[in-house]
Design an enzyme around this catalytic site. Structure first.
Site, PDB file in Angstrom:
ATOM      1  N   ASP A  46       0.826  -1.215   0.000  1.00  0.00           N
ATOM      2  CA  ASP A  46       0.000   0.000   0.000  1.00  0.00           C
ATOM      3  C   ASP A  46       0.859   1.263   0.000  1.00  0.00           C
ATOM      4  O   ASP A  46       2.024   1.240   0.392  1.00  0.00           O
ATOM      5  CB  ASP A  46      -0.866   0.041   1.264  1.00  0.00           C
ATOM      6  N   ASP A  47       0.211   2.341  -0.403  1.00  0.00           N
ATOM      7  CA  ASP A  47       0.692   3.722  -0.214  1.00  0.00           C
ATOM      8  C   ASP A  47       1.730   4.200  -1.225  1.00  0.00           C
ATOM      9  O   ASP A  47       2.191   5.334  -1.141  1.00  0.00           O
ATOM     10  CB  ASP A  47       1.236   3.962   1.207  1.00  0.00           C
ATOM     11  N   HIS A  97      -5.997   2.968  -3.899  1.00  0.00           N
ATOM     12  CA  HIS A  97      -5.930   3.201  -2.440  1.00  0.00           C
ATOM     13  C   HIS A  97      -6.362   4.641  -2.131  1.00  0.00           C
ATOM     14  O   HIS A  97      -5.901   5.230  -1.157  1.00  0.00           O
ATOM     15  CB  HIS A  97      -4.502   2.913  -1.971  1.00  0.00           C
ATOM     16  N   TYR A 138      -6.755   2.303   5.814  1.00  0.00           N
ATOM     17  CA  TYR A 138      -7.000   1.724   7.147  1.00  0.00           C
ATOM     18  C   TYR A 138      -7.947   0.518   7.090  1.00  0.00           C
ATOM     19  O   TYR A 138      -8.418   0.034   8.120  1.00  0.00           O
ATOM     20  CB  TYR A 138      -7.550   2.779   8.128  1.00  0.00           C
ATOM     21  N   HIS A 188       3.924  -2.040   3.185  1.00  0.00           N
ATOM     22  CA  HIS A 188       3.944  -0.698   2.594  1.00  0.00           C
ATOM     23  C   HIS A 188       5.293  -0.506   1.898  1.00  0.00           C
ATOM     24  O   HIS A 188       6.325  -0.488   2.580  1.00  0.00           O
ATOM     25  CB  HIS A 188       3.730   0.356   3.687  1.00  0.00           C
TER      26      HIS A 188
HETATM   27 NI    NI Z   1      -2.595   3.052   3.348  1.00  0.00          NI
END
Ligand code: NI
Length: 235
Positions: A46-47, A97, A138, A188
């Site tokens: 993610d991210d 995301h 989240y 991440h």
């Molecule tokens: Ni995130």
């Protein structure tokens, strides 16, 4: 009689593997990579994308013949479009995301929708048509709100809290402690320690006979036809 079940499972697995390889956005070269009856697991990141760390991760995954799933932040896509194109070319699944990592809740439904649709547009501009599954920041959506999205939603079943420890060995050990076949692992790729943890986990689990696939492939291999507006957390 007892011998029949493994044969049935093997045949079912073979059929599913062929079907999954044919359905997904899997490059032709990857089709032979989904043998039946194996232990499968999905790494998710993610991210990102992140110019300083994601390239190193892609190198490491490629060296190891691993496909993963990336849930991208819309506003970062324009900073590293070459990394996103590379993900797609190398057979990774690419998901959404949100545009600015906004929690999908509250009364401002229009803003929530824009967070998702703006990211979808950026991905389509870069990669062409496709279905970009959603990981809510989240892992959160207001109760029942998942039904309003026209793609499947993905949570996870293994969370090493890599963002908190920022420690490669600690993150790797947390994953190795909790992982089992069909896990969806959350990491991440914006932290060098998480990239290192992911590659250590791949090396270790490949030795244990695990295969790494995208979330879409993992669900498909388990006979799950992922539906828009439904939330998935493991295969
Ligand atoms: Ni995130």
């Amino acid at each position: 009689m007892r011998r029949k079940y493994p044969i049935v499972c093997l045949l079912l697995g073979l059929a599913l593997a062929a079907l999954c390889a044919a359905r997904g956005e899997v490059p032709a070269s990857a089709e032979a990579d989904l043998p039946a009856g194996e232990k499968y697991v999905a790494l998710t990141f993610d991210d990102g994308p992140n110019a300083a760390t994601t390239g190193r991760l892609l190198d490491g995954l490629k060296e190891r013949g691993v496909r993963a799933t990336f849930f991208l932040i819309g506003q970062k896509i324009g900073e590293s479009p070459e990394l996103v194109v590379r993900m797609a070319e190398e057979g990774h699944q690419i998901g959404n995301h949100t545009w600015s990592h906004r929690k999908l809740e509250g009364p401002c439904a229009g803003q929530v929708e824009e967070e998702v649709s703006r990211t979808e547009e950026a991905l389509r501009d870069l990669l062409g048509e496709g279905e970009f599954w959603l990981r809510p920041p989240y892992g959160y959506v207001s109760e029942g709100a998942e039904k309003s999205f026209d793609v499947p939603l993905v949570r996870w079943s293994v969370d090493p809290r890599d963002w908190e420890s920022r420690n490669a060995e600690q993150s790797a050990q947390a994953i190795l402690r909790d992982v089992k076949p069909n896990s969806i692992i959350l990491l991440h790729d914006i932290y060098p320690t998480s990239v290192e943890a992911a590659l250590r986990v791949v090396d270790r689990l490949q030795e244990e006979g695990y295969w790494f696939v995208t979330v879409e492939e993992l669900l498909c291999l388990n006979g799950i036809d992922a539906e828009p507006g439904s939330i998935y957390r493991e295969g």
